[in-house]
Write a protein that holds these residues in place. Structure first.
Motif, PDB file in Angstrom:
ATOM      1  N   GLY A 109      -7.055  -3.086   1.693  1.00 26.80           N
ATOM      2  CA  GLY A 109      -7.555  -2.966   3.056  1.00 26.80           C
ATOM      3  C   GLY A 109      -8.905  -3.628   3.239  1.00 26.80           C
ATOM      4  N   THR A 138       0.824  -1.205   0.000  1.00 25.12           N
ATOM      5  CA  THR A 138       0.000   0.000   0.000  1.00 25.12           C
ATOM      6  C   THR A 138       0.857   1.253   0.000  1.00 25.12           C
ATOM      7  OG1 THR A 138      -1.671  -1.201   1.258  1.00 25.12           O
ATOM      8  CG2 THR A 138      -1.872   1.191   1.205  1.00 25.12           C
ATOM      9  N   THR A 187      -6.321   2.160   4.963  1.00 25.85           N
ATOM     10  CA  THR A 187      -6.179   0.738   4.628  1.00 25.85           C
ATOM     11  C   THR A 187      -5.938  -0.091   5.874  1.00 25.85           C
ATOM     12  OG1 THR A 187      -5.292   1.283   2.442  1.00 25.85           O
ATOM     13  CG2 THR A 187      -4.837  -0.927   3.292  1.00 25.85           C
TER      14      THR A 187
END
Length: 414
Positions: free
Chosen positions: A324, A260, A272
């Motif tokens: 996420g 991420t 997330t």
């Protein structure tokens, strides 16, 4: 030795009182919430403070290591303490000492004094005493909650870490932005308030109290706990299941964080990671109903199986919030499975061994959680997609092992 009184939640004339009206259960729940929330605030605040004062990555890493090491070292002896000593006094000592330690940081910063050795000492105190508090609180739970309400109580307890995960980091960042002393002062105030609340806790007498001969002989306490766990097949297998699940899931979280962080804003990274807390909290809120409606085996095999599917999908979705969402979906059944396992463990474990069981379980799960990020970092060297597929395969193997194990396949309902 005096008789052991029935849990306070057992109403004298009729059935048990509702958990929401069980004062002692609510005191325990709130005390542990403050403990976990304080740990989350500390975990974020110490690196922020070091970054502001010295900017040394080495110091940041050292403080985090001291926190984790002290927490790990305390697990097993903490279980003996919870069984041999008065659990209320143990919890009071932990929160009182932690409040003083955090307050000392706030006072030092207000006076314009910053000392890295002082921070290291407070980190060691925080890590050690937060670990000592947990077995005492968990072992005290069946003392204040009737056995018929244990699944519901444990289901509500599993929500606490996710609440702390959702609120703690954001609260630490907000308070630190106000003033460097604010998160440490807030932590000290929360722990002090919990200390005062715990003064009103009423615990029935333990099976082994401080005045009995057995309680005074502590040298073989750790070995006694390990012998009991080793001789109980179901509990032995659930500890292995917990360790392997935590190992793979801990690696997965680091992998998702690394994936991420590539080209994504810090705000989206935080959102997330918050999905883990959201997914786990939703699972915790659903745990009691699911636990009552379906066989326990379905949750023990369901968590790694669902997590394996969600993890495999991560290999094909773009980085960012979708990762996420999938991670939150993987975390949904974790509290449901934990409720199943913990209810059984607390129900079958004798009162004088419950603290040690909690400490040994913390050693297994904590050790796996500590190794997980290292494994995740190593897997990332092969690339994000490969790393998540390896984790998916690991979770699938845990699910397959659960199905193939006669002990887990016939997991008894409490």
């Amino acid at each position: 030795m005096g008789s052991v009184r029935a849990p306070e939640g057992s109403a004298g004339g009729g059935g048990p009182v509702r958990l929401s009206r069980n004062r002692d259960y609510n005191i325990l729940w709130t005390g542990q919430l403050f403990s976990e929330l304080g740990s989350e605030i500390t975990f974020v605040s110490f690196p922020l403070l070091i970054l502001a004062m010295s900017g040394s990555p080495l110091d940041m890493g050292l403080v985090s290591s001291v926190l984790a090491t002290a927490h790990m070292v305390a697990n097993v002896p903490a279980g003996v303490v919870a069984d041999r000593w008065d659990r209320k006094k143990v919890m009071l000592l932990c929160h009182g000492a932690r409040a003083l330690a955090m307050g000392s940081v706030a006072v030092a910063l207000l006076m314009g004094v910053y000392s890295f050795p002082h921070i290291l000492l407070v980190a060691a105190v925080e890590g050690f005493l937060s670990s000592v508090f947990q077995p005492a609180e968990q072992a005290a739970l069946p003392q204040v909650v009737p056995e018929s309400q244990l699944p519901l109580a444990i289901a509500r307890n599993t929500a606490r870490p996710f609440i702390a995960t959702l609120l703690g980091p954001a609260l630490a960042g907000f308070l630190f932005a106000l003033h460097h002393t604010a998160p440490f002062g807030a932590d000290a105030i929360m722990l002090a308030a919990s200390f005062v609340t715990l003064l009103f806790l009423r615990l029935p007498r333990q099976a082994a109290t401080a005045g009995s001969p057995r309680a005074r002989v502590t040298g073989s306490g750790v070995a006694e706990g390990f012998r009991w766990v080793a001789g109980h097949r179901v509990i032995r297998m659930t500890l292995v299941w917990m360790g392997l699940s935590n190992l793979v899931f801990g690696a997965l979280v680091i992998i998702v964080l690394a994936m991420t962080g590539e080209g994504v804003s810090p705000g989206e990274v935080g959102l997330t990671m918050a999905c883990i807390g959201a997914g786990g909290l939703l699972g915790a809120l659903s745990a009691a109903r699911l636990h009552a409606a379906l066989p326990p085996f379905l949750f023990i095999v369901g968590f790694p199986l669902v997590a394996a599917v969600m993890t495999a999908l991560m290999a094909v979705v773009p980085s960012g919030i979708l990762l996420g969402v999938l991670l939150g979906g993987a975390a949904f059944l974790a509290p449901v499975a934990n409720t199943t396992v913990l209810t059984y463990q607390l129900t079958v474990t004798p009162d004088h061994l419950r603290g040690r069981l909690s400490g040994i379980a913390g050693l297994f799960s904590g050790g796996a959680a500590a190794l997980g990020p290292m494994v995740g970092g190593l897997l990332m060297t092969a690339g994000g997609s490969t790393a998540v597929l390896v984790c998916a395969a690991g979770l699938a193997l845990v699910a397959a092992g659960t199905v193939l194990s006669p002990t887990l396949r016939r997991f008894p309902a409490p």
